[in-house]
Enzyme design. Structure first.
Site, short mmCIF file in Angstrom:
data_model
loop_
_atom_site.label_atom_id
_atom_site.label_comp_id
_atom_site.label_asym_id
_atom_site.label_seq_id
_atom_site.Cartn_x
_atom_site.Cartn_y
_atom_site.Cartn_z
N CYS A 1 0.85 -1.20 0.00
CA CYS A 1 0.00 0.00 0.00
C CYS A 1 0.88 1.25 0.00
O CYS A 1 1.46 1.60 -1.03
CB CYS A 1 -0.96 -0.04 1.18
SG CYS A 1 -2.32 1.16 1.05
N HIS B 1 -3.53 -5.16 0.23
CA HIS B 1 -3.04 -5.66 1.52
C HIS B 1 -3.08 -7.19 1.55
O HIS B 1 -4.03 -7.78 2.06
CB HIS B 1 -3.89 -5.09 2.67
CG HIS B 1 -3.65 -3.66 2.95
ND1 HIS B 1 -2.70 -3.21 3.85
CD2 HIS B 1 -4.22 -2.53 2.42
CE1 HIS B 1 -2.71 -1.89 3.89
NE2 HIS B 1 -3.62 -1.45 3.02
N GLU C 1 -1.53 -9.19 3.39
CA GLU C 1 -1.39 -9.77 4.74
C GLU C 1 -2.72 -10.27 5.29
O GLU C 1 -2.76 -11.20 6.10
CB GLU C 1 -0.77 -8.75 5.70
CG GLU C 1 -1.62 -7.53 6.02
CD GLU C 1 -1.39 -6.35 5.09
OE1 GLU C 1 -1.65 -5.20 5.50
OE2 GLU C 1 -0.95 -6.58 3.94
#
Length: 538
Positions: free
Chosen positions: A383, A508, A510
């Site tokens: 990001c 993102h 993650e």
């Protein structure tokens, strides 16, 4: 079959790990073939944590449909691998907003609006809706805060009423409390837990299971005392010891008989749990063959929970490669120049720059990105980290002096990161790109090799984008634009093909990583770091 419900409350003190407990329960039931879904009730008055200070609240976890939610939902997803939605996190703010909007529009037909029944009915409707919309066999609800908190009372009353709505055989209460250990006398003390249960009883809730957070194992006499004073059977007193890893917790709870007890209380088939994959993951975590250091360069590093999912995704990547990932938390404001970067980053096998908002600390992040690019250190920008890599490259390779993001400097002559035309003049919340969006990957790119797919979907949470006015300049350079959102022609991934591993993503990843199934990009980033570390030692 209609959904059954498990409610988890906390007592004595906060931060005992209700989220990990709720996630572990989800895993234990799912491993028995039960369809589960987790949800969280937070008693604060914010609508969601989206605008809350990361230092106060930690990470904002983004759901597949763009909900900005509590970080515990990340634990739920990592343990159960069940994608969650915005309705899986309800705050007191959401509850009261819904009620007040209904009242203003005449929905209550002029009647007095009260906590009971209107607030509690709204909470109950959200509990039941989760079961109906997901088709889950069991809905696991964590109630935030500690029993006795004023702001939690409407939620406590609502779950008390739920038992009589769905029937006592379809609803159980778990109370998690602390058993402090006093070194002076060498004893675990049950009195705080007794008082906490007594307070819960005062609100009309008898816990079916008592979970005891403690540093020492429970003795037979401790169990007998708790059973006697808390009105529960011995098999319903569950030891919840501190663990070296949160991922061992469900295995410890299973050994304590929690899975069997839950199935008995809810009249669910107690089949043999399939936890082989999870056990193997924990074994690999505890027995790494090597260790590497990843430098995490961010602006909220004093509170590690601000980057919780990133840290867990790095851990998962390490488990895959039988490596322990040691994270070096580096405040980006400390990196003032390349010499300082060498001092702080020189021993790292990889550098990761995660997301964030605002310009504080971005100068140091750009130095870190430049250091990684010039010294062939594996770099992963997420990001903001991707935008930083683009700005640094524009300044130092494309010779676009003072290139920047218009978020940081609206007067920049080269806004390589900017708002899109349809975002101009729209308030902040209306311009965030939230939730899942498609991304088409370039053939032969590092991203495509990692995913082994050409078309992917990932979660986003950001406002500014790569400025397509500079697309030609980048495409004619050493930086490749390898991921594109086809609906709006937005750049999602940038790479340096000549670099060992240098990837920046606008999304993102993650949030989609699991400890036993690491995200492909984190897996390959850690793999590149492991390779660099091995070469350095050779």
């Amino acid at each position: 079959m209609k959904a059954k419900f498990i409610f988890i409350t906390g007592g004595v003190v906060s931060s005992l790990g209700k989220g990990i407990t709720a996630a572990s329960i989800g895993l234990l039931l799912k491993s028995r073939g039960v369809k589960v879904v987790n949800q969280k009730f937070d008693p604060y008055l914010n609508i969601d944590p989206g605008t809350m200070n990361p230092y106060q609240h930690g990470e904002v976890f983004v759901t597949v449909d763009g909900g900005e939610t509590d970080l515990d939902l990340g634990h739920y997803e990592r343990f159960t691998d069940v994608p969650l939605h915005r309705f899986n996190n309800t705050t007191a703010g959401k509850v009261y907003l819904s009620i007040l909007d209904r009242e203003r529009s005449g929905g209550y037909q002029g009647n007095t609006v009260q906590v009971i029944p209107h607030v509690t009915d709204e909470i109950k409707s959200r509990i039941l809706k989760t079961g109906e919309e997901t088709g889950a066999d069991v809905v696991i609800t964590e109630v935030g805060g500690t029993v006795g908190d004023i702001e939690s009372l409407p939620f406590i009353e609502a779950i008390r009423q739920i038992k009589y709505t769905v029937g006592k055989d379809n609803c159980i209460f778990i109370h998690l409390g602390l058993l402090p250990y006093l070194k002076e006398c060498g004893e675990l003390k049950t009195k705080p837990m007794q008082h906490s249960v007594k307070e819960l009883l005062g609100f009309g809730i008898q816990p079916d299971i008592i979970m005891c957070r403690s540093e020492k194992p429970l003795t037979k006499s401790i169990r007998e005392k708790l059973g006697l004073f808390c009105n529960v059977g011995q098999n319903a007193i569950i030891e919840n010891l501190s663990a070296k890893s949160i991922y061992e917790v469900p295995l410890m709870l299973e050994n304590e008989g929690l899975g069997k007890t839950l199935c008995s209380l809810l009249d669910l088939p107690n089949s043999e749990p399939d936890l082989a994959d999870w056990k193997e993951m924990v074994r690999r975590y505890y027995h790494p063959e090597k260790e590497i250091t990843i430098a995490l360069v961010g602006k909220y590093v004093e509170l590690h929970d601000a980057y919780l999912s990133v840290a867990e995704a790095l851990t998962a990547g390490g488990i895959h490669h039988s490596a322990r990932v040691k994270i070096d938390w580096i405040d980006s404001e400390r990196i003032t120049d390349l010499d300082k970067a060498e001092e702080l980053l020189g021993k790292a096998a990889g550098i990761i720059v995660p997301g964030g908002f605002g310009d504080r600390g971005t100068a140091g992040m750009m130095v870190a990105a430049r250091y990684a690019r010039e010294n062939k250190v594996p770099y992963f920008g997420i990001c903001l980290g991707m935008q930083i890599a683009v700005i640094e490259f524009a300044r130092n390779v494309l010779s676009l002096a003072d290139a920047n993001s218009s978020e940081f400097n609206q007067q920049t002559p080269h806004p390589v990161i900017d708002l899109m035309p349809d975002q101009q003049g729209v308030k902040l919340g209306g311009t965030l790109r939230l939730g899942e969006f498609r991304c088409v990957l370039a053939e032969g790119s590092k991203a495509e090799k990692a995913y082994r797919l050409h078309d992917i979907v990932e979660r986003h949470r950001h406002r500014y984008e790569f400025n397509n006015l500079y697309r030609d300049s980048f495409e004619q350079s050493e930086m490749a634009l390898t991921g594109r959102n086809p609906e709006r022609n937005l750049v999602e991934i940038v790479e340096l093909p000549a670099h060992p591993w240098f990837v920046g993503v606008q999304f993102h990843p993650e949030f989609a990583s699991r400890p036993n199934k690491p995200h492909p990009l984190f897996r390959d980033f850690v793999g590149a770091a492991v390779e660099k570390s091995a070469k350095a030692k050779a």
